[in-house]
Motif scaffolding. Structure first.
Motif, PDB file in Angstrom:
ATOM      1  N   PRO A 224      89.236 -43.861  63.287  1.00 26.30           N
ATOM      2  CA  PRO A 224      89.946 -44.876  64.080  1.00 26.30           C
ATOM      3  C   PRO A 224      91.369 -44.443  64.421  1.00 26.30           C
ATOM      4  CG  PRO A 224      88.756 -45.913  62.277  1.00 26.30           C
ATOM      5  CD  PRO A 224      88.650 -44.434  62.058  1.00 26.30           C
ATOM      6  N   GLY A 225      91.752 -44.639  65.658  1.00 25.97           N
ATOM      7  CA  GLY A 225      93.120 -44.372  66.093  1.00 25.97           C
ATOM      8  C   GLY A 225      93.356 -42.995  66.661  1.00 25.97           C
ATOM      9  N   PHE A 226      92.324 -42.122  66.726  1.00 30.02           N
ATOM     10  CA  PHE A 226      92.553 -40.746  67.174  1.00 30.02           C
ATOM     11  C   PHE A 226      93.056 -40.700  68.611  1.00 30.02           C
ATOM     12  CE2 PHE A 226      90.729 -37.058  69.456  1.00 30.02           C
ATOM     13  CZ  PHE A 226      91.537 -36.082  68.918  1.00 30.02           C
ATOM     14  N   LEU A 227      92.299 -41.273  69.537  1.00 31.19           N
ATOM     15  CA  LEU A 227      92.687 -41.216  70.949  1.00 31.19           C
ATOM     16  C   LEU A 227      93.997 -41.958  71.197  1.00 31.19           C
ATOM     17  CD1 LEU A 227      89.235 -41.687  72.712  1.00 31.19           C
ATOM     18  CD2 LEU A 227      90.538 -39.576  72.385  1.00 31.19           C
ATOM     19  N   ARG A 228      94.179 -43.092  70.525  1.00 25.39           N
ATOM     20  CA  ARG A 228      95.418 -43.867  70.686  1.00 25.39           C
ATOM     21  C   ARG A 228      96.618 -43.060  70.225  1.00 25.39           C
ATOM     22  NH1 ARG A 228      95.589 -48.076  66.328  1.00 25.39           N
ATOM     23  NH2 ARG A 228      96.285 -46.210  65.215  1.00 25.39           N
TER      24      ARG A 228
END
Length: 270
Positions: A58-62
């Motif tokens: 979770p949160g990689f692309l962001r």
């Protein structure tokens, strides 16, 4: 002697590159081989599961988008401000010029952790905590002393007679900067942009202190999520670190020739 020097250089290259090789090698290993006491120097059997786990975190692309936004903005702003400041320091004489140069040099010597509390309080007083603007300004403040000092050295090596001749021919100050100074100082700009890029891209401390909302975290903070109270996902962490290093490698590959020219030129400028 030539053989001995070449052998010594090859040895240093192997020692320097081995940690990078081992990181990439480990990223492609199955989890059982990563924890094995017997080292494997080639990733057989080969797997992409670690990269899949890292990207699915979770949160990689962001956080990737946050890092690109902040780092790109810092590089552009820092280079523009540093170039204008270095031009003023080398081409104009004004009261306080020497004191400003000494101040730039002194600020470079201050340990970065010592700046955390002052910068935190400064951002808090102007309500810029937990904002990309506050984080970007923090990074600009960190890289400006080095970039100003370095670009000043490059500009000092450019004869002022070139600018005077252009001004006599009717060129304006903006034209002189755009047509004469910028092309000649381009190697220095690239060399200093690499420093600004690496500083902003790799920073964990200020990204964690300034940004309280997780939606504003950058990739260095995201990497910490692989270590929890229940243990560390070493496969995902190593794969994520490999992905994290790729933009820096690509950036170096694109500017390598100019970077070497810039570092060599900067070494002989006053």
């Amino acid at each position: 002697m030539r053989i001995a020097r070449n052998a010594m250089a090859a040895l240093f290259c192997v020692v320097w590159l081995f940690p990078v090789y081992w990181m990439v090698n480990t990223a492609f290993k199955p989890y059982g081989d990563i924890l094995s006491a017997t080292p494997k120097f080639l990733p057989f059997p080969f797997t992409l599961a670690n990269f899949a786990d890292a990207v699915a975190k979770p949160g990689f692309l962001r956080d990737l988008g946050n890092s690109v936004l902040v780092t790109g903005s810092v590089v552009v702003v820092a280079i523009v401000v540093a170039f204008l400041a270095a031009t003023a320091l080398t081409r104009f004489r004004f009261p306080g010029r020497r004191s400003f140069l000494i101040g730039v040099l002194v600020v470079q010597m201050v340990p970065v952790p010592a700046l955390v509390i002052p910068l935190f309080l400064s951002l808090k007083s102007v309500h810029l905590l937990d904002t990309f603007l506050g984080l970007g300004l923090t990074y600009v403040a960190l890289v400006l002393p080095f970039t100003i000092w370095t670009l000043r050295g490059f500009l000092q090596g450019i004869p002022v007679e070139l600018e005077e001749a252009a001004l006599v021919d009717g060129a304006g100050r903006g034209t002189v900067i755009r047509r004469i100074l910028l092309p000649l100082v381009l190697p220095g700009i690239i060399a200093t942009s690499v420093f600004a890029f690496i500083t902003a891209w790799n920073d964990f401390l200020f990204a964690y202190v300034v940004m309280k909302d997780q939606s504003g975290y950058t990739l260095p903070v995201w990497l910490v999520s692989f270590s929890t109270s229940t243990g560390t996902d070493y496969g995902g962490l190593i794969a994520a670190s490999t992905l994290f290093a790729l933009p820096v490698i690509v950036f170096f590959a694109l500017v390598q020739r100019r970077l070497v020219e810039g570092m060599t030129a900067g070494a002989v400028k006053g």
